[in-house]
Structure formats: C-alpha cells, structure tokens
Design an enzyme around this catalytic site. Structure first.
Site, mmCIF file in Angstrom:
data_model
loop_
_atom_site.group_PDB
_atom_site.id
_atom_site.type_symbol
_atom_site.label_atom_id
_atom_site.label_comp_id
_atom_site.label_asym_id
_atom_site.label_seq_id
_atom_site.Cartn_x
_atom_site.Cartn_y
_atom_site.Cartn_z
ATOM 1 N N SER A 110 0.817 -1.221 0.000
ATOM 2 C CA SER A 110 0.000 0.000 0.000
ATOM 3 C C SER A 110 0.848 1.267 0.000
ATOM 4 C CB SER A 110 -0.970 -0.004 1.179
ATOM 5 O OG SER A 110 -0.280 -0.056 2.418
ATOM 6 N N ARG A 133 14.996 -1.977 7.602
ATOM 7 C CA ARG A 133 15.730 -2.586 8.716
ATOM 8 C C ARG A 133 16.979 -3.281 8.199
ATOM 9 N NH1 ARG A 133 11.121 -6.406 10.948
ATOM 10 N NH2 ARG A 133 10.819 -6.524 8.675
ATOM 11 N N ASN A 172 3.150 2.963 6.758
ATOM 12 C CA ASN A 172 1.897 2.200 6.786
ATOM 13 C C ASN A 172 1.878 1.200 7.935
ATOM 14 O OD1 ASN A 172 3.749 0.383 5.706
ATOM 15 N ND2 ASN A 172 2.423 -0.331 4.054
ATOM 16 N N PHE A 173 2.406 1.627 9.091
ATOM 17 C CA PHE A 173 2.391 0.796 10.285
ATOM 18 C C PHE A 173 1.042 0.867 10.990
ATOM 19 C CE2 PHE A 173 7.046 2.059 10.214
ATOM 20 C CZ PHE A 173 7.462 0.858 9.662
ATOM 21 N N ARG A 218 5.848 4.757 19.309
ATOM 22 C CA ARG A 218 6.845 4.030 20.110
ATOM 23 C C ARG A 218 8.253 4.282 19.601
ATOM 24 N NH1 ARG A 218 2.724 0.114 19.913
ATOM 25 N NH2 ARG A 218 3.784 -1.120 18.298
ATOM 26 N N ASP A 267 -4.875 -2.785 -1.189
ATOM 27 C CA ASP A 267 -3.547 -2.182 -1.050
ATOM 28 C C ASP A 267 -3.331 -1.074 -2.073
ATOM 29 O OD1 ASP A 267 -2.142 -3.522 1.091
ATOM 30 O OD2 ASP A 267 -2.103 -5.317 -0.152
#
Length: 388
Positions: free
Chosen positions: A17, A37, A97-98, A105, A170
């Site tokens: 997405s 990451r 898009n978390f 956090r 998406d």
C-alpha cells in the site's frame, strides 16, 4: 519529466500500500528514500507472491520499489535514529503504513516529526482507522476485502464469497494516500503549511464500492443480489456479463435486448421487449443469450456487434493481450536495471503529461545500497560529529 523535482520523500512503508504510493511519487520525479531494517529490509523482499524470484527477492518487490533509494537504519539505535531525524528535517514528505501506535513508540509520530520539520507533509496508511476495536487488526488485503463486503459482489449467486485476484485494497489505499500527499504539497506551496494525511484501507475499499453502497443505503438496506447466470454486476440488467462462444469468450456491457435479439438473429430474445424485464428477468434472458452465443465463434459475434456500436469485447488472457496491436501501442512495458545490471521487465506509470509518458530505467535497490550516497548528500555523518 520531473514534475516533483526537488521533492524529498522519506518512506518507512512496507509491502504494497505505502510503497505503491511512493512509487507513483518517484515516477513523477521525487527523490524517494526507502528506510529499511538492516539485514531484513521490507518484508516484501522475501514474502513471495509467486515462485518467480529475482536476485533472491520477490518479483513484486522489484515492481513496486523501482526508482527508489534504500537506506538501512536500525531505529532502535540512537545514532541511526538521529540520522533519520536529520533526513526528516530536510524532507518534504514522510510516510508509513504501520499499525496505530508503532511510530509513536519509535518516536517518529506526526507531532514529533512536525516539531523537527514544521512544514512537512506526513502521510500514513493503516488498516481500519485510528480508534475502536478494529484499530490494532492487521491491514492485509484479503482480510479487508472480506470485511468490507467486496467479496459478495463477484461470481454467480450460487457461489460463496469471491475475492478479487489482485491486491485491490492495497493499491487503492496507495492511490488515495498519493492523492492526499499531492493535494497537501499543493496546499503547502500556496499557504506554507504542512499537513497530516491519513488513509485507512477500510475507507479506501468502501469508497471503491460507492456505487453499490449508495444503492444499499437508499434501497431500504436491501443487500445486493448477484445474478445466477453470467453475473458481472449486482445492479446491472441483462445482458451485462461474460459469455462462452464456441471458441472462447465475449463480454457484453449494457445494451438494448430487443436490438440485440435482432442483431444476433435470436428470436427467443424478442419476447423480452419490456425494458423493465431486463433486470427482473435477467437470469432468464442471460440463459437464452448464453445458449445462442455458443453457436458461433467470438470473432463472428464481435464483427456483428461492433458494426452496430454495441459495447462488447473479446476476453483475453495475458498471453493473448500482449500480442494485440492496441496493447503494444500503449508501450506499457518498462525495462529497469538493478545496480548489478539485471534487467527486470514491469509496467510503467500509466500517467501521460503533455503527451509524454513518465519513465525511469532505475530498478529496485539492494538493501542499504544508498547509505553512503545519502549520508554524503545530506551530510548525515558530519551532523553526528560532536562540536569541538
């Protein structure tokens, strides 16, 4: 053509997405830096959607991340996080898009990012919105198709719920967030203010169904009913559907049944001269039509119908499609090259501007491929050196 030249996009999004939105911005000339990451990267690199793998990574990753740069950073590491904040301070757009709460956090939520960069356009996609019992649910395409009612629109009435064979939720969510970003960038150019752009996948797929949902809302909340024969739309009368011929298939859109009966020399259709019957008796009509269309090849029916300006089309698979002159003239195929020299064929941006197509031969990046280049471009290493 660099419509978004000098626009810097910092993209934390993964899979489809968000990356589909940043792909479109990259196609328009923006510099898109994909934050990944170390050692793992975007989950789409390894989450294969077929048995076709390119350079050890999924084909979809290469398709949706072409023309971008990759910057590997461990956001739990203070030095890496500081570098990312330095990038954000220079960015025009930050996007992710978390699920709700993840960026808070990490310390890269909208309020924090805005304090670093007051005019930033901050865009986010989630599954079901920011609040409520669904907010923490995974925003996955098939799940959203299922929850949204979409799966009850395709197939015949005797079939179960049927999903679409593409990641429609998406891609729609990515399209909507790209639209929001572009509007916010325009607003910033006019008013000098940034914006928070938010799209949920559920809202996107509900908007996609505005036609049938509007009928549902205004028809006593009667559920859409799929036809029993050659169903292609719950609210459209016969002959709308795909039919088998004696050598393939033909698609018929809306048309006058009486005129169709004459054109196709199908006397049994003549009994349905009342246009009000074309919906209420659509399954009867389609059965008659389906039996008649079996008697001739697709090309025969197409010639008759096209000459009468009846809306119809052959039904191609991909192999047949790419052999058509109409397809070739569009030049939709784009060959890009990775940094290792591997050629990957995919689709290009569908937008034309002043008659020109938007293309780039730059393939998807290797994980962390552009760390050194980006550090140098934005002086990130220098920014971390303590003042003497």
């Amino acid at each position: 053509m660099k419509l978004l030249q000098d626009i810097l996009v910092i993209d934390f999004s993964q899979f489809l997405s968000g990356p589909s939105a940043s792909l479109r911005l990259a196609d328009m000339g923006a510099q898109v830096i994909k934050i990944e990451r170390p050692g793992i990267g975007d989950i789409c690199r390894e989450l294969y959607v077929s048995d076709v793998v390119i350079e050890g990574e999924s084909t979809i990753f290469h398709a949706i991340n072409r023309n971008k740069q990759s910057y590997a950073a461990d956001l739990k590491n203070a030095d890496d996080l500081e570098k990312i904040k330095q990038l954000i301070a220079k960015a025009d757009v930050v996007m992710h898009n978390f699920r709700p709460g993840v960026m808070e956090r990490i310390g890269l939520d909208y309020a924090t990012v805005k304090s670093l960069n007051p005019t930033v356009v901050y865009a986010e996609i989630n599954g079901y919105g920011e609040t409520g019992e669904w907010a923490a649910l995974p925003g996955q395409d098939l799940l959203l198709q299922s929850v949204s009612g979409l799966t009850w629109l395709s197939n015949n009435s005797d079939a179960g719920p049927t999903p679409m064979g593409v990641a429609v939720v998406d891609i729609l969510a990515g399209t909507h967030v790209a639209q929001g970003i572009l509007a916010a960038l325009y607003g910033r150019a006019v008013h000098g203010e940034g914006a928070l752009v938010q799209v949920s996948m559920l809202e996107s797929i509900l908007d996609f169904q505005f036609e049938v949902l509007t009928c549902f809302y205004n028809d006593g909340r009667q559920l859409p009913v799929r036809g029993a024969v050659n169903s292609a739309h719950a609210y459209i009368a016969a002959p709308y559907g795909i039919y088998t011929t004696n050598d393939g298939y033909i698609a018929l859109a809306m048309t006058n049944i009486s005129a169709l009966a004459t054109l196709l020399q199908c006397p049994p259709l003549l009994q349905y001269s009342n246009s009000e019957d074309w919906f209420s008796k659509r399954d009867e009509i389609k059965k008659v039509l389906a039996n008649h269309l079996l008697t001739q090849p697709t090309a025969v029916w197409l010639k008759i119908l096209e000459q009468a300006d009846v809306w119809c089309a052959p039904v191609f698979n991909y192999d047949a499609l790419v052999q058509q002159e109409g397809y070739r003239l569009l030049e939709m195929e784009l060959t890009v090259h990775t940094s290792s020299g591997l050629a990957v064929k995919t689709t290009r941006c569908p937008i034309r501007v002043d008659g020109q197509i938007l293309t780039s031969a730059k393939g998807a990046p290797a994980l962390g491929e552009h760390n050194a280049e980006i550090d140098h471009q934005f002086g990130l290493n220098e920014a971390l050196v303590p003042a003497s």
